[in-house]
Motif scaffolding. Structure first.
Motif, short mmCIF file in Angstrom:
data_model
loop_
_atom_site.label_atom_id
_atom_site.label_comp_id
_atom_site.label_asym_id
_atom_site.label_seq_id
_atom_site.Cartn_x
_atom_site.Cartn_y
_atom_site.Cartn_z
N ALA A 114 -12.68 15.44 -0.99
CA ALA A 114 -13.58 15.48 0.16
C ALA A 114 -13.45 16.82 0.86
O ALA A 114 -12.35 17.25 1.19
N GLY A 115 -14.53 17.47 1.12
CA GLY A 115 -14.52 18.81 1.71
C GLY A 115 -15.16 19.82 0.79
O GLY A 115 -15.51 20.92 1.20
N GLY A 116 -15.27 19.44 -0.49
CA GLY A 116 -16.03 20.26 -1.42
C GLY A 116 -15.29 21.39 -2.06
O GLY A 116 -15.89 22.23 -2.73
N LYS A 117 -13.94 21.46 -1.92
CA LYS A 117 -13.19 22.54 -2.52
C LYS A 117 -12.17 21.99 -3.51
O LYS A 117 -11.55 20.95 -3.26
N PRO A 118 -11.98 22.67 -4.65
CA PRO A 118 -10.96 22.22 -5.60
C PRO A 118 -9.57 22.31 -4.96
O PRO A 118 -9.27 23.21 -4.18
N ILE A 119 -8.73 21.35 -5.30
CA ILE A 119 -7.37 21.39 -4.77
C ILE A 119 -6.56 22.45 -5.50
O ILE A 119 -6.87 22.82 -6.63
N GLU A 120 -5.53 22.97 -4.85
CA GLU A 120 -4.65 23.96 -5.45
C GLU A 120 -3.27 23.32 -5.58
O GLU A 120 -2.60 23.06 -4.58
N VAL A 121 -2.87 23.05 -6.80
CA VAL A 121 -1.61 22.35 -7.04
C VAL A 121 -0.63 23.26 -7.75
O VAL A 121 -0.91 23.74 -8.85
N VAL A 122 0.51 23.50 -7.11
CA VAL A 122 1.59 24.30 -7.70
C VAL A 122 2.89 23.52 -7.51
O VAL A 122 3.26 23.20 -6.37
N TYR A 123 3.56 23.21 -8.60
CA TYR A 123 4.85 22.52 -8.49
C TYR A 123 5.92 23.56 -8.21
O TYR A 123 6.11 24.51 -8.98
N LYS A 124 6.63 23.38 -7.11
CA LYS A 124 7.65 24.35 -6.70
C LYS A 124 9.04 23.79 -6.99
O LYS A 124 9.46 22.81 -6.37
N PHE A 125 9.72 24.43 -7.91
CA PHE A 125 11.10 24.06 -8.23
C PHE A 125 12.03 24.95 -7.41
O PHE A 125 12.61 25.91 -7.89
N ASN A 126 12.16 24.60 -6.13
CA ASN A 126 12.98 25.40 -5.21
C ASN A 126 14.41 24.86 -5.22
O ASN A 126 14.86 24.22 -4.27
N TYR A 127 15.11 25.15 -6.30
CA TYR A 127 16.40 24.52 -6.55
C TYR A 127 17.49 24.94 -5.57
O TYR A 127 18.50 24.25 -5.43
N LEU A 128 17.32 26.07 -4.88
CA LEU A 128 18.32 26.47 -3.88
C LEU A 128 18.03 25.89 -2.50
O LEU A 128 18.92 25.41 -1.81
N SER A 129 16.76 25.90 -2.10
CA SER A 129 16.42 25.44 -0.75
C SER A 129 16.24 23.93 -0.67
O SER A 129 16.07 23.37 0.42
N ALA A 130 16.27 23.23 -1.81
CA ALA A 130 16.13 21.77 -1.80
C ALA A 130 17.30 21.13 -1.08
O ALA A 130 18.46 21.56 -1.21
N ALA A 131 17.02 20.08 -0.30
CA ALA A 131 18.07 19.41 0.48
C ALA A 131 19.16 18.85 -0.43
O ALA A 131 20.35 18.85 -0.07
N GLY A 132 18.78 18.39 -1.61
CA GLY A 132 19.77 17.86 -2.53
C GLY A 132 20.81 18.88 -2.93
O GLY A 132 21.98 18.53 -3.19
N THR A 133 20.42 20.14 -2.97
CA THR A 133 21.37 21.20 -3.32
C THR A 133 22.40 21.37 -2.21
O THR A 133 23.59 21.60 -2.48
N ALA A 134 21.97 21.26 -0.96
CA ALA A 134 22.90 21.31 0.17
C ALA A 134 23.91 20.18 0.07
O ALA A 134 25.11 20.35 0.34
N ILE A 135 23.44 19.00 -0.35
CA ILE A 135 24.34 17.85 -0.49
C ILE A 135 25.31 18.08 -1.65
O ILE A 135 26.49 17.74 -1.57
N LEU A 136 24.81 18.68 -2.75
CA LEU A 136 25.68 18.97 -3.89
C LEU A 136 26.78 19.96 -3.49
O LEU A 136 27.94 19.80 -3.87
#
Length: 599
Positions: A338-360
């Protein structure tokens, strides 16, 4: 070839919504009636969603499959990564014996059953919900109360009711993060909104726990302690949810309330020590420990709080995001919503800034503090991965379903159907969250199922979507106490297997009462106290206001600031680790760990 999202594919909104609801209805049936395992129910639900998307909404099969893959990847990372590392850190403290010291430090504070319920069921339960979540709080706190001499049914019921306040931010904020992922609203904005709803309930729950146990007279006798417990928790919850991160409110509010209660009970005691009539003898042997030993036992979670706090800062995130791996999903980018524009999908593997990395990293520091060998460290990690394999599959399937539903048009169709409630939708929106948690046993799953639909419906009726998305989370917390999965965990912990019906009857009216409170709060915030809704903007909106040069300069400044914060944090954490390392511990690695049920 581009494809435009189809809303109301059957040209009848009621029929289109009914068909779009088939995957959700199946999941409810599979979990609540057929009692399927979560990963099986999730897998079939995902396949049904792809079928509806392709054969009813006309979504090309390759787009539907790629949408599910993207959602599944997001379910595994960063969401599943948080679950895995949080449970791993908790298991390290259990297997090292330090968790027994933590339990002793809480149980030894008072002999009054009312105050023990506040400290263990409410405060300590909230801490466990924030640190691990997924069944851990009820399993451990209910067992502790029974060991201290509580009636098993009362212990299980009280812990289920007490677990209401922290559920929204459980498991290092996973429900909020998931809600932001599927709704497209910034997770911090949702955190702020939930932080302006749940504190009202958080103040009330401690009183309600004592009132259930001892009546008005018994509650009146310990009202000062009830106020210290509830107000300290609620204020810390409000502050951390609004100004720090969606990952920290449970841990911070629990620690604040525990410290406040400990300090208060050193100078104030109730006139009478209250106990149950004909209560069974205590079986839990509570030991006294020195301050240093207690500090060492708590140090893993103190380090965790500091690191998670850092990772939630924009400057630190900007610094760590420099090494992000970006994977464009070009196939999905052909979907026009809805809105008439194609979506922009990029999977970001932010392995350092991910919260799980802080827990690790917290887990690694914990291993050094507790002198855990590398072999034991890796063995515990492998055991944790093995125990969470099926739960992680469930999470991946649920998120895969959510993204297929969002991009095929199924979720907007359901949202359009709910606009028939008109201005009353904010009043009923928490009930959707309540229903989702009752069936799935998880606020995370409920947000994945209904988060986008809440946002779409709110937008259509002219209400800020962050309010109803937050209400889905806040309403869901009240159903945790009656979900079949939670009741199963509680009965197992208290040796009440076979009495699930008794426990359900104990909690169901409280669940409905709490839900009605959230419904009223949401409705008032929608039309009366609108100033309570946070002002927010998406990342794209913020970036659009700045030139590329200004964006680059701002990011450079943030990275510099982040580097300074990380350096200061390293000094603080090192000091804590050295102090804790030097303390004498009395635990041995390899103790049986508590069983955690993840849904």
């Amino acid at each position: 070839m581009e494809w435009t999202q189809v809303i109301n594919p059957l040209d009848n909104l009621f029929l289109s919504a009914l068909v779009a609801a088939i995957p959700i209805l199946f999941m409810f049936y599979a979990l609540a009636i057929a009692r399927m395992k979560g990963h099986i129910a999730g897998s079939i639900t995902l396949l049904l969603a792809i079928g509806v998307a392709v054969f009813v909404h006309g979504m090309p099969a390759n787009l539907a499959v790629w949408s599910s893959i993207y959602g599944a990847l997001y379910g595994l990372f960063p969401i599943g990564w948080i679950v895995l590392t949080a449970v791993f850190l908790y298991q390290l403290t259990v297997k090292s014996g330090q968790f027994e010291i933590i339990k002793d430090s809480i149980a030894a504070i008072t002999d009054d059953r009312r105050l023990q319920a506040l400290l263990i069921a409410f405060c300590f339960g909230a801490f466990l919900e924030g640190a691990a979540g997924f069944g851990t709080p009820v399993a451990i706190t209910a067992g502790m109360l029974v060991g201290l001499g509580f009636n098993p049914l009362y212990a299980a019921g009280l812990c289920l009711i007490a677990n209401t306040a922290p559920v929204a931010f459980g498991g290092i904020g996973i429900p909020i993060i998931t809600a932001g992922a599927v709704s497209g609203i910034d997770a911090m904005a949702i955190s702020q909104m939930v932080g302006r709803q749940l504190p009202f309930l958080s103040v009330f729950v401690p009183f309600w726990l004592v009132f259930i146990m001892a009546g008005w007279k018994g509650a009146k006798e310990v009202m000062p302690a009830i106020m210290v417990c509830g107000v300290s928790f609620a204020v810390a919850q409000w502050f951390s949810a609004n100004y720090l991160s969606p990952m920290l409110p449970d841990i911070i509010s629990a620690l604040v309330s525990i410290v406040a209660m400990v300090l208060f009970l050193r100078t104030w005691k109730p006139k009478n020590v209250w106990r149950f009539k004909d209560e069974p003898p205590a079986t839990l042997q509570v030991k006294k420990h020195s301050f240093g030993v207690i500090a060492k036992a708590w140090s893993p979670f103190i380090v965790l709080t500091i690191l998670i706090g850092d990772w939630g800062l924009k400057s630190v995130k900007t610094l760590l995001d420099v090494v992000t791996i970006k994977i464009p999903f070009d196939a999905i980018n052909k979907v026009i919503i809805a809105g008439g524009k194609p979506i922009e999908v990029v999977y970001k593997f932010n392995y350092l800034s991910a919260a799980g990395t802080a827990i690790l990293i917290s887990a690694i520091i914990t291993a050094l503090i507790l002198k855990i060998s590398f072999g034991d460290f890796m063995k515990t990690f492998r055991e944790t991965v093995k125990s969470l394999t099926f739960p992680l599959i469930t999470i991946a399937c649920v998120l895969g379903f959510a993204y297929v539903a969002n991009w095929s048009g199924m979720t907007p169709t359901l949202g359009k159907a709910f606009t028939v409630t008109g201005a009353l939708f904010p009043l009923v929106s928490p009930i959707l969250g309540w229903l989702g948690v009752f069936i799935t046993g998880s606020d995370t799953s409920a947000n994945a199922l209904f988060g986008k639909m809440q946002a779409v419906t709110a937008t259509d009726i002219g209400v800020d979507p962050v309010l109803t998305v937050a209400a889905n989370t806040s309403g869901g917390v009240a159903a945790k106490m009656i979900s079949p999965q939670s009741i199963a965990v509680a009965t197992a912990a208290c040796n009440l297997v076979g009495k699930e019906g008794d426990l359900f009857r104990f909690t169901v009216l409280h669940s409905l009462f709490f839900t009605s409170i959230v419904c009223v709060i949401t409705y008032l915030q929608a039309y009366v106290f609108t100033w309570m809704i946070p002002v927010y903007e998406t990342t794209k909106q913020a970036a659009a206001k700045l030139s590329p040069e200004a964006v680059a300069a701002a990011e450079a400044a943030l990275r510099s600031q982040g580097a300074l914060i990380m350096a200061a944090t390293a000094v603080v954490v090192l000091a804590i680790a050295v102090y804790a390392y030097k303390q004498v511990g009395d635990g041995k690695f390899g103790k049986d760990s508590a069983k955690i049920s993840v849904h």
